[in-house]
Design a protein around this motif. Structure first.
Motif, PDB file in Angstrom:
ATOM      1  N   SER A  92      -4.683   3.567   1.116  1.00  0.00           N
ATOM      2  CA  SER A  92      -3.365   3.996   1.585  1.00  0.00           C
ATOM      3  C   SER A  92      -3.249   3.841   3.089  1.00  0.00           C
ATOM      4  O   SER A  92      -4.240   3.649   3.789  1.00  0.00           O
ATOM      5  N   HIS A 102      -9.045   3.805   4.017  1.00  0.00           N
ATOM      6  CA  HIS A 102      -7.618   3.901   4.324  1.00  0.00           C
ATOM      7  C   HIS A 102      -7.337   3.388   5.732  1.00  0.00           C
ATOM      8  O   HIS A 102      -8.249   3.139   6.511  1.00  0.00           O
ATOM      9  N   ILE A 135       4.108  11.443  -0.113  1.00  0.00           N
ATOM     10  CA  ILE A 135       3.947  10.094  -0.645  1.00  0.00           C
ATOM     11  C   ILE A 135       5.117   9.823  -1.588  1.00  0.00           C
ATOM     12  O   ILE A 135       5.417  10.640  -2.463  1.00  0.00           O
ATOM     13  N   LEU A 181      -6.316  11.116  -2.450  1.00  0.00           N
ATOM     14  CA  LEU A 181      -5.836   9.733  -2.366  1.00  0.00           C
ATOM     15  C   LEU A 181      -6.658   8.868  -3.314  1.00  0.00           C
ATOM     16  O   LEU A 181      -7.848   8.665  -3.105  1.00  0.00           O
ATOM     17  N   LEU A 212       0.830  -1.206   0.000  1.00  0.00           N
ATOM     18  CA  LEU A 212       0.000   0.000   0.000  1.00  0.00           C
ATOM     19  C   LEU A 212       0.866   1.258   0.000  1.00  0.00           C
ATOM     20  O   LEU A 212       1.954   1.262   0.575  1.00  0.00           O
ATOM     21  N   PRO A 213       0.367   2.347  -0.598  1.00  0.00           N
ATOM     22  CA  PRO A 213       1.106   3.614  -0.525  1.00  0.00           C
ATOM     23  C   PRO A 213       1.146   4.108   0.926  1.00  0.00           C
ATOM     24  O   PRO A 213       0.156   4.019   1.649  1.00  0.00           O
TER      25      PRO A 213
END
Length: 181
Positions: free
Chosen positions: A131, A155, A96, A127, A50-51
């Motif tokens: 994330s 998220h 990010i 987003l 995941l970011p």
């Protein structure tokens, strides 16, 4: 250095050339090594999946007082400072993949309401995929509505270990200067 008859600078340079590099330890004395290790392991597990969004804020005054000055030899340099002034501007930003995702400036103190509003109206709409939001344990990050906003948007929220700002990839220089140095 003294025993060898050379300067400490010469010893430092020789050690540096030999591959010995001095690194500062930025770990806070009150930080918990076990929590830091758990956090680091969690981030290593999440990063490929995941970011990771690192969030932080910084306050600054637009008319900073200079703490050094010049004066005639033998005279004292004097100035004034308004000790009652609080931060006149606050920046909140998100990083990010080592790039700024968003940054906002506020001419007020950051409160729970201000921070939640920023997350809801600025950060979350930017987003595009699920994330992990990573932030410190500041009091205004602990609003009841914040966790709900983040989870309802799909998220995850991860807290930095206490006394571990060095584990947050975003800090004042990213927000105030607008990018990596």
């Amino acid at each position: 250095a003294e025993r060898l008859g050379v300067s400490t600078h010469a010893v430092f340079n020789a050690l540096h050339k030999a591959g010995n590099h001095v690194k500062k330890d930025l770990t806070h004395p009150k930080s918990d090594a076990r929590q830091r290790e758990q956090f680091t392991n969690l981030i290593e597990d999440l990063e490929p999946e995941l970011p990771l969004i690192y969030i932080d804020e910084s306050g600054f005054q637009s008319d900073d007082t200079r703490f050094h000055s010049y004066s005639y030899k033998g005279t004292r340099a004097e100035g004034t400072f308004n000790w009652q002034v609080k931060n006149s501007c606050n920046a909140v930003g998100a990083l990010i993949k080592n790039k700024l995702l968003t940054v906002s400036l506020f001419n007020c103190s950051i409160t729970i309401e201000v921070f939640e509003g920023w997350v809801e109206h600025d950060l979350l709409p930017k987003l595009k995929e699920k994330s992990v939001l990573i932030m410190d344990n500041a009091a205004f990050h602990k609003g009841k509505r914040l966790k709900k906003l983040i989870e309802e948007a799909g998220h995850y929220l991860v807290w930095l270990p206490k006394y571990s700002p060095d584990l947050n990839l975003i800090d004042e220089r990213y927000i105030v200067q607008g990018g990596l140095k």
